[in-house]
Design an enzyme around this catalytic site. Structure first.
Site, PDB file in Angstrom:
ATOM      1  N   GLU A  64       0.628  -0.978   0.031  1.00 47.29           N
ATOM      2  CA  GLU A  64       0.142  -0.023   0.127  1.00 47.29           C
ATOM      3  C   GLU A  64       0.865   1.208   0.215  1.00 47.29           C
ATOM      4  O   GLU A  64       0.411   2.204  -0.533  1.00 47.29           O
ATOM      5  CB  GLU A  64      -0.929  -0.056   1.234  1.00 47.29           C
ATOM      6  CG  GLU A  64      -2.279  -1.048   1.075  1.00 47.29           C
ATOM      7  CD  GLU A  64      -1.761  -2.326   1.007  1.00 47.29           C
ATOM      8  OE1 GLU A  64      -2.738  -3.248   1.036  1.00 47.29           O
ATOM      9  OE2 GLU A  64      -0.829  -2.745   1.728  1.00 47.29           O
ATOM     10  N   HIS A 133      -9.908  -6.840   8.754  1.00 42.35           N
ATOM     11  CA  HIS A 133     -10.813  -6.419   7.683  1.00 42.35           C
ATOM     12  C   HIS A 133     -11.975  -5.798   7.868  1.00 42.35           C
ATOM     13  O   HIS A 133     -12.845  -5.575   6.764  1.00 42.35           O
ATOM     14  CB  HIS A 133     -10.972  -7.603   6.757  1.00 42.35           C
ATOM     15  CG  HIS A 133      -9.853  -8.701   6.224  1.00 42.35           C
ATOM     16  ND1 HIS A 133      -9.102  -9.340   7.326  1.00 42.35           N
ATOM     17  CD2 HIS A 133      -9.045  -8.631   5.239  1.00 42.35           C
ATOM     18  CE1 HIS A 133      -8.125 -10.061   6.614  1.00 42.35           C
ATOM     19  NE2 HIS A 133      -8.017  -9.369   5.319  1.00 42.35           N
TER      20      HIS A 133
END
Length: 329
Positions: A64, A133
């Protein structure tokens, strides 16, 4: 007689927004993990690789910090990247790029450079994806000056906010709640780009203002319908933009109803709900007839088991209870 529009999903509305933006502007491209051959972790970009090719639908390495940094650089170089981060939890790996680079460059360059990057990410819980998540961290991003933070809760906003975001010279973060992707409805063919500054009153009412956004909107509307059965008319405000907040719409509603309950999938401590609550007290203290209520996620990592996940999140029943407490019946 005109035929009515075919039903579509939230997921398809986002895909249509990306497709149309790429057709209109050759500078627009999509990048992120699994957005290409796999068709997107939530199937948003399915089919776009075949349509636009690997130059404009770019699968990235699992880094990321690396690919969000590349997106920021591309934006500074004149492109209009849409960067997809798979979930908000993973966005913490690129928080440095967002906070220390994207949000600051216009300021630090004295306005010489802008960063017109759009970063989309999935947020929220409800699909049993467990603690790594499932969190709602958009509150954290709403704390940062120099960026816009939006949370589309309707099909029109899911499509139209992206178009407006791509025209913004500053970074825009779009938070898409995972529980909305399968939501089905009809999308007006003439629905256009969406104002990123305005909250919307999704249900008018006179007795209490229910203030929320994103995935919690429909739970809140559901709660308002339950309240109506016992004679409490709740006004439902969809914030839509978390930074900047539309204080004017919030305060006008609270001055009318004289009561407020804020529904926020973030944790209660240091939450967006706390910020909105403070603003209401600062601006509307003398209009209030009851303490401000807050319905937030339990202060735990989101559990995996379905019954515990449901218990941790704001639900219509807890929203109804908070509204009844505010109204006093």
């Amino acid at each position: 007689r005109m035929s009515s529009p075919a039903p579509t999903t939230y997921r398809e509305a986002v895909r249509e927004a990306i497709r149309t933006a790429m057709q209109r502007d050759p500078r627009v491209f999509l990048m992120g993990e699994d957005v290409g051959r796999y068709g997107g972790c939530y199937a948003v970009s399915k089919g776009l690789l075949d349509e636009f090719g690997p130059e404009r639908i770019r699968d990235t390495p699992l880094s990321e910090a690396g690919f969000v940094g590349a997106g920021i650089g591309a934006a500074m170089g004149g492109m209009r990247p849409i960067v997809e981060v798979m979930t908000v939890n993973f966005s913490l790996l690129c928080l440095d790029q967002i906070l220390n680079t994207a949000a600051t460059i216009r300021h630090m360059s004295g306005g010489q450079f802008s960063v017109p990057v759009v970063i989309r990410m999935a947020t929220g819980a409800g699909r049993q994806l467990a603690a790594q998540h499932s969190h709602s961290l958009e509150n954290w991003y709403a704390h940062i000056p120099g960026i816009r933070v939006v949370a589309p809760a309707t099909l029109e906003d899911a499509r139209g906010m992206l178009w407006t975001a791509l025209e913004d010279p500053d970074p825009v973060l779009i938070f898409e709640n995972v529980m909305l992707y399968n939501m089905t409805g009809t999308l007006a063919a003439d629905a256009k780009a969406v104002d990123l500054d305005r909250a919307a009153i999704r249900r008018p009412g006179r007795d209490v203002s229910l203030i929320t956004y994103g995935g919690s909107l429909w739970k809140t509307v559901n709660a308002a319908e339950e309240l109506a059965k016992i004679g409490i008319e709740a006004e439902v405000i969809d914030l839509r933009s978390l930074r900047p907040l539309d204080d004017a719409t919030i305060m006008a509603s609270v001055r009318r109803t004289r009561r407020a309950v804020i529904v926020d999938e973030g944790w209660r401590s240091g939450s967006l709900a706390a910020e909105i609550s403070a603003r209401i007290v600062e601006q509307c203290f003398w209009s209030l007839d009851a303490p401000i209520g807050r319905v937030c996620t339990a202060e735990v990592p989101i559990p995996y088991p379905k019954h515990l996940e449901d218990a941790a999140l704001p639900q219509p029943a807890s929203i109804v209870a908070a509204a009844r407490a505010a109204v006093g019946r």
